[in-house]
Design an enzyme around this catalytic site. Structure first.
Site, PDB file in Angstrom:
ATOM      1  N   HIS A  70      39.514  12.111 -11.248  1.00 43.23           N
ATOM      2  CA  HIS A  70      38.049  11.981 -11.104  1.00 43.23           C
ATOM      3  C   HIS A  70      37.740  10.569 -10.632  1.00 43.23           C
ATOM      4  CE1 HIS A  70      38.690  10.472 -15.160  1.00 43.23           C
ATOM      5  NE2 HIS A  70      37.439  10.035 -15.250  1.00 43.23           N
ATOM      6  N   HIS A 128      35.941   7.937 -11.739  1.00 40.85           N
ATOM      7  CA  HIS A 128      35.593   6.749 -12.538  1.00 40.85           C
ATOM      8  C   HIS A 128      36.481   5.556 -12.176  1.00 40.85           C
ATOM      9  CE1 HIS A 128      33.346   9.143 -15.888  1.00 40.85           C
ATOM     10  NE2 HIS A 128      32.556   8.790 -14.887  1.00 40.85           N
ATOM     11  N   ASP A 154      37.887   3.286 -13.836  1.00 34.74           N
ATOM     12  CA  ASP A 154      39.129   3.056 -14.586  1.00 34.74           C
ATOM     13  C   ASP A 154      40.178   4.145 -14.296  1.00 34.74           C
ATOM     14  OD1 ASP A 154      37.547   4.939 -15.958  1.00 34.74           O
ATOM     15  OD2 ASP A 154      38.467   4.447 -17.885  1.00 34.74           O
ATOM     16  N   HIS A 155      40.005   4.839 -13.177  1.00 31.71           N
ATOM     17  CA  HIS A 155      41.026   5.775 -12.666  1.00 31.71           C
ATOM     18  C   HIS A 155      41.346   5.512 -11.195  1.00 31.71           C
ATOM     19  CE1 HIS A 155      41.135   8.426 -16.260  1.00 31.71           C
ATOM     20  NE2 HIS A 155      40.032   7.727 -16.471  1.00 31.71           N
ATOM     21  N   HIS A 170      33.166  16.271 -18.012  1.00 29.68           N
ATOM     22  CA  HIS A 170      33.195  14.794 -18.097  1.00 29.68           C
ATOM     23  C   HIS A 170      32.540  14.230 -16.836  1.00 29.68           C
ATOM     24  CE1 HIS A 170      34.688  10.774 -18.965  1.00 29.68           C
ATOM     25  NE2 HIS A 170      35.299  10.738 -17.791  1.00 29.68           N
ATOM     26  N   ASP A 193      40.253  12.560 -17.994  1.00 30.19           N
ATOM     27  CA  ASP A 193      39.442  12.298 -19.190  1.00 30.19           C
ATOM     28  C   ASP A 193      38.808  13.579 -19.719  1.00 30.19           C
ATOM     29  OD1 ASP A 193      40.097   9.667 -18.912  1.00 30.19           O
ATOM     30  OD2 ASP A 193      38.109   8.993 -18.286  1.00 30.19           O
ATOM     31  N   HIS A 219      43.771   8.223 -21.316  1.00 29.40           N
ATOM     32  CA  HIS A 219      43.632   7.115 -22.273  1.00 29.40           C
ATOM     33  C   HIS A 219      44.488   7.341 -23.517  1.00 29.40           C
ATOM     34  CE1 HIS A 219      40.045   5.138 -20.449  1.00 29.40           C
ATOM     35  NE2 HIS A 219      39.777   6.372 -20.014  1.00 29.40           N
TER      36      HIS A 219
HETATM   37 ZN   LIG Z   1      36.330   9.081 -16.868  1.00 25.68          ZN
END
Ligand SMILES: [Zn+2]
Length: 255
Positions: free
Chosen positions: A53, A55, A57-58, A114, A131, A169
């Protein structure tokens, strides 16, 4: 196929899938330096980037990796491609599309909730769930609805019990504290907590945990368990799977 787990940022994971010819695909590189270090350590040539996805932090490391190793195929969902929210994306994937890695079929699952563009990659008995499904938990529902997220979790729950889970995570221990709060008398959660505590105390990750163990312990996969239903009902939900899931997810948001 070999999987190398690459810790990134504070508690994120990227993954390197490695084939017999030492070519590799990286999944969810939130930053480039730890991925570069893993490529060097494993002696692997990067051949593609897959994203679960959009985001930051990906996908935060995508641009730098493409600049260093490119041009590379950068795969993510068709939804994220339409919305232009993954850097350098070259192909938009939909459920039913076929991919392969090292001659192995890769199954694509659309798992919105998400985010609306969330997807999972299933290959060689492993699921890369981003996530959406965490070990002992699930991601927050930012863009979708609770019933939508529950439907996505049901898709993941239907995978073989022997499936190994690699998620975005390391939230496992915190997730298990919440699971214990939801089901205080579930002995499987106690056992799972000991499992996670031992791994973390040894400096190891809990990634690669089995879906079969999740079925007994993850409250976000247990919308049809008596204890979870009655907890959701105390919060005013009916026994409908989407409502039970939603009540538990809201309880976690407050936890
Ligand atoms: Zn995410």
């Amino acid at each position: 196929m070999r999987v190398a787990t690459i810790p990134c940022l504070n508690d994120n994971y990227a993954y390197l899938l490695i084939d017999d010819d030492n070519r590799g695909v990286v999944i969810d590189p939130s930053e480039a330096p730890p991925v570069e270090a893993a490529l060097e350590r494993e002696g692997v040539e990067l051949s593609a980037i897959w994203l679960t996805h959009h985001h930051y932090d990906h996908v935060g490391g995508v641009q730098a990796l493409v600049e260093t190793h490119g041009p590379l195929p950068v795969l993510g969902s068709a939804y994220d491609m339409e919305h232009g929210r993954i850097p350098c994306q070259s192909r938009g994937l939909s459920e039913g599309d076929t991919l392969d890695f090292a001659g192995l079929p890769v199954e694509l699952l659309e798992i919105p909730g998400h985010t609306l563009g969330a997807i999972a990659y299933v290959v060689d008995g492993c699921v890369f769930s981003g996530d959406t499904l965490f070990i002992a938990g699930c991601g927050r529902v930012f863009e979708g609805t609770m019933p939508m997220m529950q439907t996505s979790m049901a898709k993941l729950r239907a995978l073989p019990a022997s499936t190994r889970i690699y998620c975005g995570h390391e939230y496992t221990q915190k997730n298990l504290e919440f699971a214990q709060n939801i089901e205080p008398d579930n002995a499987a959660i106690d056992a799972r907590t000991r499992w996670a505590n031992e791994l973390r105390a040894a400096g190891e990750t809990t990634m690669g945990g089995l879906l079969g163990d999740e079925l007994d312990t993850n409250p976000f996969l247990r919308w049809d368990a008596e204890t979870v239903i009655s907890r959701a009902q105390r919060d005013g939900a009916d026994a409908d799977p989407g409502a039970v899931f939603g009540a538990i997810r809201k309880a976690k948001d407050r936890f």
